[in-house]
Design an enzyme around this catalytic site. Structure first.
Site, PDB file in Angstrom:
ATOM      1  N   TYR A  70       0.832  -1.211   0.000  1.00 46.47           N
ATOM      2  CA  TYR A  70       0.000   0.000   0.000  1.00 46.47           C
ATOM      3  C   TYR A  70       0.864   1.258   0.000  1.00 46.47           C
ATOM      4  CZ  TYR A  70      -4.354  -2.418  -0.058  1.00 46.47           C
ATOM      5  OH  TYR A  70      -5.413  -3.198  -0.490  1.00 46.47           O
ATOM      6  N   ARG A  73       1.619   1.739  -3.578  1.00 47.69           N
ATOM      7  CA  ARG A  73       0.468   2.295  -4.311  1.00 47.69           C
ATOM      8  C   ARG A  73       0.233   3.751  -3.930  1.00 47.69           C
ATOM      9  NH1 ARG A  73      -4.606  -1.316  -4.034  1.00 47.69           N
ATOM     10  NH2 ARG A  73      -5.336   0.322  -5.431  1.00 47.69           N
ATOM     11  N   GLN A 110     -14.764   4.096  -6.689  1.00 42.58           N
ATOM     12  CA  GLN A 110     -14.175   2.923  -6.021  1.00 42.58           C
ATOM     13  C   GLN A 110     -12.669   3.129  -5.896  1.00 42.58           C
ATOM     14  OE1 GLN A 110     -16.236  -0.811  -7.933  1.00 42.58           O
ATOM     15  NE2 GLN A 110     -16.419   0.907  -9.335  1.00 42.58           N
ATOM     16  N   ASN A 111     -12.176   4.212  -6.463  1.00 38.51           N
ATOM     17  CA  ASN A 111     -10.734   4.457  -6.455  1.00 38.51           C
ATOM     18  C   ASN A 111     -10.292   5.065  -5.127  1.00 38.51           C
ATOM     19  OD1 ASN A 111     -10.947   3.569  -9.036  1.00 38.51           O
ATOM     20  ND2 ASN A 111     -10.785   5.599  -9.980  1.00 38.51           N
ATOM     21  N   ASP A 113      -7.274   6.617  -4.973  1.00 32.57           N
ATOM     22  CA  ASP A 113      -6.087   7.408  -5.339  1.00 32.57           C
ATOM     23  C   ASP A 113      -6.207   8.912  -5.136  1.00 32.57           C
ATOM     24  OD1 ASP A 113      -7.648   8.270  -7.592  1.00 32.57           O
ATOM     25  OD2 ASP A 113      -6.935   6.571  -8.789  1.00 32.57           O
ATOM     26  N   HIS A 128     -14.495   2.961  -1.316  1.00 29.83           N
ATOM     27  CA  HIS A 128     -13.466   2.000  -0.906  1.00 29.83           C
ATOM     28  C   HIS A 128     -12.356   2.682  -0.100  1.00 29.83           C
ATOM     29  CE1 HIS A 128     -14.670  -1.115  -4.237  1.00 29.83           C
ATOM     30  NE2 HIS A 128     -15.545  -1.017  -3.268  1.00 29.83           N
ATOM     31  N   GLY A 196     -15.315   3.502 -16.490  1.00 34.67           N
ATOM     32  CA  GLY A 196     -14.039   2.857 -16.158  1.00 34.67           C
ATOM     33  C   GLY A 196     -14.119   1.861 -15.020  1.00 34.67           C
ATOM     34  N   SER A 198     -15.304  -2.303 -14.132  1.00 33.72           N
ATOM     35  CA  SER A 198     -15.744  -3.572 -14.698  1.00 33.72           C
ATOM     36  C   SER A 198     -17.124  -3.951 -14.164  1.00 33.72           C
ATOM     37  CB  SER A 198     -14.731  -4.674 -14.381  1.00 33.72           C
ATOM     38  OG  SER A 198     -14.540  -4.749 -12.988  1.00 33.72           O
ATOM     39  N   ASN A 222     -16.551   2.910 -21.221  1.00 35.34           N
ATOM     40  CA  ASN A 222     -15.560   1.899 -20.822  1.00 35.34           C
ATOM     41  C   ASN A 222     -14.779   1.435 -22.046  1.00 35.34           C
ATOM     42  OD1 ASN A 222     -15.225   0.643 -18.053  1.00 35.34           O
ATOM     43  ND2 ASN A 222     -14.925  -1.132 -19.349  1.00 35.34           N
TER      44      ASN A 222
HETATM   45  P1  OAD Z   1     -11.310  -3.096 -12.823  1.00 36.49           P
HETATM   46  O1  OAD Z   1      -9.877  -3.285 -13.080  1.00 36.49           O
HETATM   47  O2  OAD Z   1     -12.106  -4.281 -12.425  1.00 36.49           O
HETATM   48  O3  OAD Z   1     -12.032  -2.473 -14.106  1.00 36.49           O
HETATM   49  C1  OAD Z   1     -11.522  -1.351 -14.781  1.00 36.49           C
HETATM   50  C2  OAD Z   1     -12.331  -1.156 -16.047  1.00 36.49           C
HETATM   51  O4  OAD Z   1     -11.870   0.022 -16.676  1.00 36.49           O
HETATM   52  C3  OAD Z   1     -12.191  -2.277 -17.055  1.00 36.49           C
HETATM   53  O5  OAD Z   1     -13.493  -2.667 -17.511  1.00 36.49           O
HETATM   54  C4  OAD Z   1     -11.369  -1.668 -18.194  1.00 36.49           C
HETATM   55  O6  OAD Z   1     -11.738  -2.137 -19.475  1.00 36.49           O
HETATM   56  C5  OAD Z   1     -11.737  -0.207 -18.063  1.00 36.49           C
HETATM   57  N1  OAD Z   1     -10.721   0.740 -18.558  1.00 36.49           N
HETATM   58  C6  OAD Z   1      -9.368   0.638 -18.572  1.00 36.49           C
HETATM   59  N2  OAD Z   1      -8.793   1.743 -19.039  1.00 36.49           N
HETATM   60  C7  OAD Z   1      -9.805   2.601 -19.345  1.00 36.49           C
HETATM   61  C8  OAD Z   1      -9.860   3.924 -19.873  1.00 36.49           C
HETATM   62  N3  OAD Z   1      -8.768   4.611 -20.160  1.00 36.49           N
HETATM   63  N4  OAD Z   1     -11.083   4.480 -20.052  1.00 36.49           N
HETATM   64  C9  OAD Z   1     -12.226   3.792 -19.749  1.00 36.49           C
HETATM   65  N5  OAD Z   1     -12.214   2.544 -19.261  1.00 36.49           N
HETATM   66  C10 OAD Z   1     -11.035   1.952 -19.045  1.00 36.49           C
HETATM   67  O7  OAD Z   1     -11.431  -1.916 -11.739  1.00 36.49           O
HETATM   68  P2  OAD Z   1     -12.685  -1.519 -10.839  1.00 36.49           P
HETATM   69  O8  OAD Z   1     -13.960  -1.746 -11.565  1.00 36.49           O
HETATM   70  O9  OAD Z   1     -12.413  -0.171 -10.324  1.00 36.49           O
HETATM   71  O10 OAD Z   1     -11.491  -3.061  -4.783  1.00 36.49           O
HETATM   72  O11 OAD Z   1     -12.568  -2.559  -9.667  1.00 36.49           O
HETATM   73  C11 OAD Z   1     -13.450  -2.466  -8.582  1.00 36.49           C
HETATM   74  C12 OAD Z   1     -12.762  -2.858  -7.305  1.00 36.49           C
HETATM   75  O12 OAD Z   1     -12.137  -4.134  -7.479  1.00 36.49           O
HETATM   76  C13 OAD Z   1     -11.607  -1.967  -6.895  1.00 36.49           C
HETATM   77  O13 OAD Z   1     -12.020  -0.809  -6.187  1.00 36.49           O
HETATM   78  C14 OAD Z   1     -10.788  -2.858  -6.022  1.00 36.49           C
HETATM   79  C15 OAD Z   1     -10.807  -4.098  -6.887  1.00 36.49           C
HETATM   80  O14 OAD Z   1     -10.595  -5.289  -6.249  1.00 36.49           O
HETATM   81  C16 OAD Z   1     -10.791  -3.325  -3.661  1.00 36.49           C
HETATM   82  O15 OAD Z   1      -9.579  -3.374  -3.624  1.00 36.49           O
HETATM   83  C17 OAD Z   1     -11.666  -3.515  -2.463  1.00 36.49           C
END
Ligand code: OAD
Length: 263
Positions: A70, A73, A110-111, A113, A128, A196, A198, A222
């Protein structure tokens, strides 16, 4: 639907909407240089096991490893800059707030950062948590970042515990205030944008359904399809750092035309 038609449609919704919710995930920070989680090659969970790094059990087993991860990160998040997608969302917020007041737009992210806030967004719910806040495992007390010395891993707290990041690990509860504020925003939103993410991690994955039931129009921006793609009214494929500035440019064009159409 073509990209420009999709942008037109969302822009026209934004012109009418009094309340907008934007749910973001790691994809919005990808163009700043931060890894997503589920990208097949570069995603963090392709390289690291979340059960070894992002659970309370992992921290109890190996606090040094988890703290170092962490801290790594945290350093990355601190060193990168908000991208045009973050800035366009901040612009969207100030545009909506000017028209409809402080509650007109909420970013639920959910970020961890902090890039939305650094990009200028004011109403941000970090469901988160945040990598920029750390607390004592014994007392729960947060220490200002400036007082934390990242020179021993794990980091001892002043009360005989350890300092841990204020992030939500798998199996932990989301901050109740963040959840409550999210539900309140979802209940009143007229437009819901999923950007952005999933869309597979609960409870954020259900927010789109809550918004839809509350009567909101729904759209997704996305890089690839997600479980939500088929059910949203507009799905735009591409990078949020390109699509969001184009969307805001279109909103401004339509807004500039609107008075002329009225006369
Ligand atoms: P993911 O990594 O699951 O999904 C990111 C999404 O963003 C994917 O569908 C990519 O295709 C898309 N993507 C990538 N680059 C992009 C761009 N430039 N523009 C638009 N889309 C883009 O990340 P999260 O959905 O944020 O939780 O994941 C959710 C949670 O799962 C996180 O907060 C974290 C993780 O485990 C914890 O750590 C509790």
């Amino acid at each position: 639907m073509s990209a420009s038609k999709g942008i037109d449609t969302i822009a026209s919704w934004l012109l009418e909407a009094r309340s907008v919710v934007v749910l973001t995930g790691a994809g919005v920070s990808a163009e700043s240089g931060l890894s997503t989680f589920r990208d097949k090659e570069e995603g963090l969970w392709a390289k690291y096991d979340p059960m070894e790094l992002a659970t309370i059990g992992a921290f109890e087993r190996d606090p040094e490893l988890v703290t170092r991860w962490y801290h790594w990160r945290f350093t990355k998040a601190k060193d990168v800059q908000p991208n045009p997608g973050h800035r366009a969302l901040a612009e969207m917020e100030s545009w909506l707030v000017d028209r409809h007041g402080d509650h007109a737009m909420t970013v639920i992210t959910q970020n961890i950062d902090g890039l939305h806030q650094r990009g200028g967004s004011r109403r941000v719910i970090e469901i988160h948590g945040s990598i920029h806040r750390w607390r004592c495992t014994k007392t729960g007390e947060e220490r200002p970042l400036a007082e934390l010395r990242f020179d021993a891993f794990p980091i001892p707290s002043a009360h005989g515990g350890l300092m841990r990041p204020c992030v939500v690990w798998f199996g932990e509860m989301l901050p109740p205030e963040a959840l409550e504020a999210s539900f309140a925003a979802l209940q009143r939103c007229e437009v819901f944008l999923s950007i952005g993410t999933s869309g597979v991690v609960q409870p954020a994955a259900s927010f789109i359904e809550i918004a839809r039931e509350a009567g909101a129009r729904t759209a997704e921006i996305n890089k690839e399809t997600t479980p939500n793609t088929d059910s949203v009214e507009v799905a735009l494929f591409g990078q949020s750092g390109q699509i969001l500035p184009a969307l805001m440019a279109r909103v401004r064009e339509l807004a500039a035309d609107a008075p002329a159409r009225d006369t």
